[in-house]
Motif scaffolding. Structure first.
Motif, PDB file in Angstrom:
ATOM      1  N   ASN A 295      -7.738   3.346  12.156  1.00 24.75           N
ATOM      2  CA  ASN A 295      -6.411   2.537  12.752  1.00 24.75           C
ATOM      3  C   ASN A 295      -5.623   3.780  12.813  1.00 24.75           C
ATOM      4  O   ASN A 295      -5.418   4.772  12.195  1.00 24.75           O
ATOM      5  CB  ASN A 295      -5.899   1.956  11.479  1.00 24.75           C
ATOM      6  CG  ASN A 295      -4.647   1.230  12.065  1.00 24.75           C
ATOM      7  OD1 ASN A 295      -3.610   1.894  12.130  1.00 24.75           O
ATOM      8  ND2 ASN A 295      -4.750   0.011  11.868  1.00 24.75           N
ATOM      9  N   VAL A 296      -5.021   3.902  14.248  1.00 23.68           N
ATOM     10  CA  VAL A 296      -4.158   4.843  14.883  1.00 23.68           C
ATOM     11  C   VAL A 296      -2.842   4.848  14.050  1.00 23.68           C
ATOM     12  O   VAL A 296      -2.335   6.143  13.598  1.00 23.68           O
ATOM     13  CB  VAL A 296      -3.794   4.456  16.241  1.00 23.68           C
ATOM     14  CG1 VAL A 296      -4.924   4.896  17.243  1.00 23.68           C
ATOM     15  CG2 VAL A 296      -3.261   3.008  16.496  1.00 23.68           C
ATOM     16  N   HIS A 297      -2.258   3.921  13.365  1.00 26.36           N
ATOM     17  CA  HIS A 297      -1.157   4.139  12.777  1.00 26.36           C
ATOM     18  C   HIS A 297      -1.345   4.810  11.379  1.00 26.36           C
ATOM     19  O   HIS A 297      -0.775   5.759  10.930  1.00 26.36           O
ATOM     20  CB  HIS A 297      -0.535   2.588  12.398  1.00 26.36           C
ATOM     21  CG  HIS A 297      -0.243   1.586  13.565  1.00 26.36           C
ATOM     22  ND1 HIS A 297       0.176   2.173  14.608  1.00 26.36           N
ATOM     23  CD2 HIS A 297      -0.507   0.525  13.803  1.00 26.36           C
ATOM     24  CE1 HIS A 297       0.437   1.248  15.566  1.00 26.36           C
ATOM     25  NE2 HIS A 297      -0.245  -0.036  15.192  1.00 26.36           N
ATOM     26  N   ASP A 298      -2.636   4.426  10.792  1.00 25.33           N
ATOM     27  CA  ASP A 298      -2.780   5.276   9.410  1.00 25.33           C
ATOM     28  C   ASP A 298      -3.096   6.566   9.811  1.00 25.33           C
ATOM     29  O   ASP A 298      -2.713   7.441   9.028  1.00 25.33           O
ATOM     30  CB  ASP A 298      -3.916   4.605   8.888  1.00 25.33           C
ATOM     31  CG  ASP A 298      -3.474   3.297   7.846  1.00 25.33           C
ATOM     32  OD1 ASP A 298      -2.738   3.512   7.087  1.00 25.33           O
ATOM     33  OD2 ASP A 298      -4.134   2.032   7.927  1.00 25.33           O
TER      34      ASP A 298
ATOM     35  N   GLN B 118      -1.837   8.255  12.369  1.00 25.87           N
ATOM     36  CA  GLN B 118      -0.431   9.102  12.446  1.00 25.87           C
ATOM     37  C   GLN B 118       0.200   9.337  11.275  1.00 25.87           C
ATOM     38  O   GLN B 118       0.986  10.433  10.897  1.00 25.87           O
ATOM     39  CB  GLN B 118       0.575   8.149  13.271  1.00 25.87           C
ATOM     40  CG  GLN B 118       1.597   8.952  13.832  1.00 25.87           C
ATOM     41  CD  GLN B 118       2.438   8.363  14.955  1.00 25.87           C
ATOM     42  OE1 GLN B 118       2.233   6.965  15.150  1.00 25.87           O
ATOM     43  NE2 GLN B 118       3.337   8.757  15.317  1.00 25.87           N
ATOM     44  N   LEU B 119       0.506   8.112  10.328  1.00 23.98           N
ATOM     45  CA  LEU B 119       1.166   8.275   9.082  1.00 23.98           C
ATOM     46  C   LEU B 119       0.319   9.379   8.201  1.00 23.98           C
ATOM     47  O   LEU B 119       1.136  10.147   7.440  1.00 23.98           O
ATOM     48  CB  LEU B 119       1.151   7.052   8.292  1.00 23.98           C
ATOM     49  CG  LEU B 119       1.941   5.941   9.005  1.00 23.98           C
ATOM     50  CD1 LEU B 119       1.934   4.741   8.375  1.00 23.98           C
ATOM     51  CD2 LEU B 119       3.573   6.173   9.140  1.00 23.98           C
TER      52      LEU B 119
ATOM     53  N   THR C 248       1.224  12.956   9.360  1.00 18.34           N
ATOM     54  CA  THR C 248       2.558  13.139   9.182  1.00 18.34           C
ATOM     55  C   THR C 248       2.804  13.676   7.642  1.00 18.34           C
ATOM     56  O   THR C 248       3.363  14.674   7.327  1.00 18.34           O
ATOM     57  CB  THR C 248       3.586  11.667   9.123  1.00 18.34           C
ATOM     58  OG1 THR C 248       3.294  11.350  10.485  1.00 18.34           O
ATOM     59  CG2 THR C 248       4.870  12.184   9.070  1.00 18.34           C
TER      60      THR C 248
ATOM     61  N   LYS D 116     -12.778   0.096   5.035  1.00 20.30           N
ATOM     62  CA  LYS D 116     -13.206  -0.561   5.897  1.00 20.30           C
ATOM     63  C   LYS D 116     -12.972  -0.198   7.630  1.00 20.30           C
ATOM     64  O   LYS D 116     -12.034   0.093   8.039  1.00 20.30           O
ATOM     65  CB  LYS D 116     -12.257  -1.991   6.017  1.00 20.30           C
ATOM     66  CG  LYS D 116     -12.923  -3.233   5.398  1.00 20.30           C
ATOM     67  CD  LYS D 116     -12.023  -4.363   5.604  1.00 20.30           C
ATOM     68  CE  LYS D 116     -12.794  -5.331   6.306  1.00 20.30           C
ATOM     69  NZ  LYS D 116     -11.727  -6.701   6.496  1.00 20.30           N
TER      70      LYS D 116
ATOM     71  N   THR E 294      -7.981   4.247   0.617  1.00 22.46           N
ATOM     72  CA  THR E 294      -8.214   2.698   1.253  1.00 22.46           C
ATOM     73  C   THR E 294      -7.155   2.045   0.825  1.00 22.46           C
ATOM     74  O   THR E 294      -6.170   2.106  -0.043  1.00 22.46           O
ATOM     75  CB  THR E 294      -9.427   2.241   0.671  1.00 22.46           C
ATOM     76  OG1 THR E 294      -9.580   0.913   0.978  1.00 22.46           O
ATOM     77  CG2 THR E 294      -9.445   2.293  -1.003  1.00 22.46           C
ATOM     78  N   SER E 295      -7.011   0.787   1.497  1.00 26.57           N
ATOM     79  CA  SER E 295      -6.091  -0.085   1.249  1.00 26.57           C
ATOM     80  C   SER E 295      -6.039  -0.878  -0.055  1.00 26.57           C
ATOM     81  O   SER E 295      -5.366  -1.440  -0.557  1.00 26.57           O
ATOM     82  CB  SER E 295      -5.892  -1.257   2.354  1.00 26.57           C
ATOM     83  OG  SER E 295      -5.413  -0.579   3.617  1.00 26.57           O
TER      84      SER E 295
ATOM     85  N   LYS F   7      -3.886   3.267  -1.058  1.00 24.86           N
ATOM     86  CA  LYS F   7      -2.715   3.829  -0.215  1.00 24.86           C
ATOM     87  C   LYS F   7      -1.445   2.919  -0.565  1.00 24.86           C
ATOM     88  O   LYS F   7      -1.586   1.574  -0.442  1.00 24.86           O
ATOM     89  CB  LYS F   7      -2.938   3.744   1.217  1.00 24.86           C
ATOM     90  CG  LYS F   7      -4.098   4.758   1.794  1.00 24.86           C
ATOM     91  CD  LYS F   7      -4.338   4.671   3.300  1.00 24.86           C
ATOM     92  CE  LYS F   7      -5.754   3.960   3.597  1.00 24.86           C
ATOM     93  NZ  LYS F   7      -5.757   3.932   5.033  1.00 24.86           N
TER      94      LYS F   7
ATOM     95  N   ILE G  31       2.085   1.150  -0.408  1.00 27.61           N
ATOM     96  CA  ILE G  31       2.685   0.353   0.574  1.00 27.61           C
ATOM     97  C   ILE G  31       4.243   1.215   0.969  1.00 27.61           C
ATOM     98  O   ILE G  31       4.611   1.445   2.070  1.00 27.61           O
ATOM     99  CB  ILE G  31       2.838  -1.180   0.467  1.00 27.61           C
ATOM    100  CG1 ILE G  31       1.723  -1.779   0.654  1.00 27.61           C
ATOM    101  CG2 ILE G  31       3.943  -1.841   1.431  1.00 27.61           C
ATOM    102  CD1 ILE G  31       1.708  -3.258   0.314  1.00 27.61           C
TER     103      ILE G  31
ATOM    104  N   PHE H  69       6.543   3.815   1.712  1.00 25.17           N
ATOM    105  CA  PHE H  69       6.124   4.893   2.386  1.00 25.17           C
ATOM    106  C   PHE H  69       6.366   6.277   1.722  1.00 25.17           C
ATOM    107  O   PHE H  69       5.751   7.295   1.853  1.00 25.17           O
ATOM    108  CB  PHE H  69       7.030   4.974   3.849  1.00 25.17           C
ATOM    109  CG  PHE H  69       6.895   6.117   4.746  1.00 25.17           C
ATOM    110  CD1 PHE H  69       5.440   6.348   5.048  1.00 25.17           C
ATOM    111  CD2 PHE H  69       7.530   6.856   5.085  1.00 25.17           C
ATOM    112  CE1 PHE H  69       5.037   7.294   5.968  1.00 25.17           C
ATOM    113  CE2 PHE H  69       7.423   8.031   6.157  1.00 25.17           C
ATOM    114  CZ  PHE H  69       5.946   8.133   6.695  1.00 25.17           C
TER     115      PHE H  69
END
Lengths: 153, 421
Positions: A13-16, A18-19, A22, A66, A94-95, A116, A118, A120
């Motif tokens: 996942n690209v968002h994961d 990036q985060l 970061t 996943k 993982t989630s 992970k 939720i 931030f």
């Protein structure tokens, strides 16, 4: 360039991505991102598009569970079943805190399992601590880490 | 119509069953009379002159066997009327008693229409044949250690036994059919369970990720805008972030609740007093600056899954502490009443209580009796308590009054009692 201890991050996942990057940016480590389990295995086995890779193995693998094609549990299974690769520390990131994922991961010999958060801020500090522990505090097994290819065999 | 002028007497004390039989028979053109018991039947026979009697066995005043015996012994002129007895096939003695009283045939209850009509036709056709065979001598048989003397003629005995056998086969067919249905339903249930499991698996993976992204990018956005954001803007971001986190909690609680129904239980002797001390110890950090008077009675050891029971007390004590927050001094009482069969535990508080009108909602999933801004929570706690206690074979209930506290009760069966899943 490969002077730093390298993290292999397997995450689709690209968002994961990036985060996570970061959160890790304060560490001076190199993070190699692969986008699914198959690519992670190609990277570790130096095959496919990583055929010409000559640098050492990463000091730690962060595995999402996943993922398309080959999932994290399967990657873990193959790493821990391989005589060469099994010393590389693997962390499930993982989630889910699903019982069966936890159970199978530990049975296969995972080195850590992190859910992970939720929130931030909590996410940032969790990933930072992970990076700090595995790249700074922890002594990697021989064969992982910086510049090993320069050591004469 | 085919069966016109063929009269059948139905002897049955249940009005609905008599009506049902009458309907089935009249559809075929038979003329039907109904008697409520044996005595009434004997009165009706001379006038009605039935070609056939269908009689229930268990009836007030005079039962079916006695009625049969009276008719066959010639108490009335029509001793040759064939008699079908209606049986549930629950007692093997039925056959012997049927033979002894001279019954001609058995039919099964509840009625299978086609089967019943087949019997009726058969008996009516054979009634002529029977008259030719009057030569029967008595037969002595032993059944269940008792001697029985059967005077019915051979054809009658054969008919009765054949009909019994047929009835048994019919029942067997029904059993096989219901077993097939059960197996089918079981497979369906298995499937549904597997689907539910994979559903909750993907919920836990896939629903949490977007929430994490929302909160993550909010964090990045806040940093990115920094000085451009005024107080209001920052407030908005905070609300979005809180909502995402709240949804995360809801998902986690719901998953935990669904898991609670599936995970295997490990029951062993559990020290409830110890469990409560542990629970209070864990709650302690949240209870700073609170005046709570814990009143804990001596509590027994019980047989339970330790982790699950800890969850029960963690929910109940957590609730008691939460809902007494508005009181200057909270009184929380934990006690037990033991009967021979079970231990009845209760947790009582002097908190805000609730309206008994809504007591049914208390144990439902995501059901809340308070606004989230007054008392935080997702509404899964008591649902979990109920599910855990039910799995232990116990019960849960609650009593309360607005502003006068609440008491939550639950029971655990005494050690050695069978645990029902």
């Amino acid at each position: 360039m490969s002077n730093y201890k390298r993290i292999l991050l397997a995450e689709d996942n690209v968002h994961d991505i990036q985060l996570t990057l970061t959160a890790l940016e304060h560490l001076a480590n190199e993070v190699q991102v692969v986008r699914d389990g198959a690519e992670a295995l190609d990277y570790l086995y130096r095959r496919g598009k990583y055929m010409d890779r000559t640098d050492s193995q990463p000091v730690v693998v962060f595995l999402d569970i996943k993922m398309p094609k080959v999932d994290g549990v399967e990657v873990l299974r193959q790493i821990k079943a391989d005589a060469e690769l099994k010393t590389i520390p693997v962390v499930m990131v993982t989630s889910s805190r699903e019982q069966r994922d936890l159970l199978i991961s530990y049975k296969l010999g995972v080195n850590a399992y992190v859910v992970k958060p939720i929130d931030f801020d909590q996410f940032l500090s969790a990933i930072k601590e992970l990076g700090l522990f595995w790249c700074v505090l922890n002594e990697p097994p021989p064969g992982c880490g910086p510049k090993l290819e320069e050591t004469p065999i | 119509m085919l069966n016109q002028n063929v009269r059948i007497l139905v002897v049955e004390d249940s009005r609905t069953q008599a009506q049902q039989l009458r309907y089935i028979l009249e559809q075929q053109g038979y003329e039907v009379g109904v008697a409520n018991n044996g005595v009434q039947a004997l009165e009706m026979i001379p006038k009605l002159q039935p070609a056939l009697i269908i009689s229930d066995i268990v009836m007030p005043k005079m039962d079916g066997y006695e009625l049969c015996r009276r008719i066959k012994n010639g108490d009335i002129a029509q001793k040759d009327i064939p008699i079908i007895l209606v049986t549930t096939m629950s007692d093997p003695q039925d056959v012997i008693r049927g033979l002894e009283c001279g019954a001609d045939n058995f039919v099964l209850k509840p009625y299978d229409e086609q089967y019943l009509l087949g019997r009726v036709r058969y008996v009516l056709v054979n009634r002529e044949m029977r008259r030719a065979d009057e030569s029967g001598m008595g037969v002595e048989i032993y059944f269940n250690g008792q001697r029985h003397f059967i005077t019915a003629d051979r054809l009658q005995i054969l008919n009765l036994l054949m009909s019994t056998y047929e009835a048994a086969i019919q029942r067997n067919k029904e059993l096989n059919r219901s077993q097939e249905v059960l197996q089918f339903l079981n497979a369906k249930l298995d499937n549904a369970n597997k689907e539910l499991e994979s559903f909750s698996y993907s919920v836990s993976h896939d629903l949490r990720a977007p929430l994490r992204h929302i909160d993550g990018y909010l964090g990045l956005l806040e940093k990115h805008l920094a000085d451009l954001l005024d107080e209001k803007g920052r407030d908005y971001l905070k609300v979005i972030s809180k909502a995402a986190q709240n949804m995360g909690r809801l998902i986690d609680d719901l998953l935990a609740f669904s898991q609670m129904g599936r995970i295997e239980m490990m029951q062993r002797e559990t020290d409830v007093e110890l469990l409560i001390q542990e629970t209070i110890h864990v709650l302690q950090p949240e209870l700073e600056n609170r005046k709570i008077h814990w009143n804990i009675a001596p509590l027994p050891k019980v047989r339970a899954d330790y982790a699950m029971l800890r969850q029960v007390f963690s929910n109940l004590l957590g609730n008691a502490a939460k809902y007494t927050r508005t009181k200057e001094v909270a009184e929380i009482e934990i006690g037990v009443k033991s009967t021979g069969k079970e231990d009845i535990f209760f947790v009582r508080d002097n908190g805000v209580g609730f309206d008994m009108q809504y007591v049914d909602k208390l144990f439902g999933v995501f059901q809340r009796l308070h606004r989230a801004e007054d008392f935080e929570g997702t509404g899964v706690g008591l649902a979990n308590v109920r599910r855990i206690i039910t799995r232990h074979g116990g019960r849960t209930w609650a009593e309360g009054k607005i502003d006068q506290g609440a008491t939550i009760y639950f029971t655990l069966p005494k050690s050695g009692e069978q645990i029902h899943e």
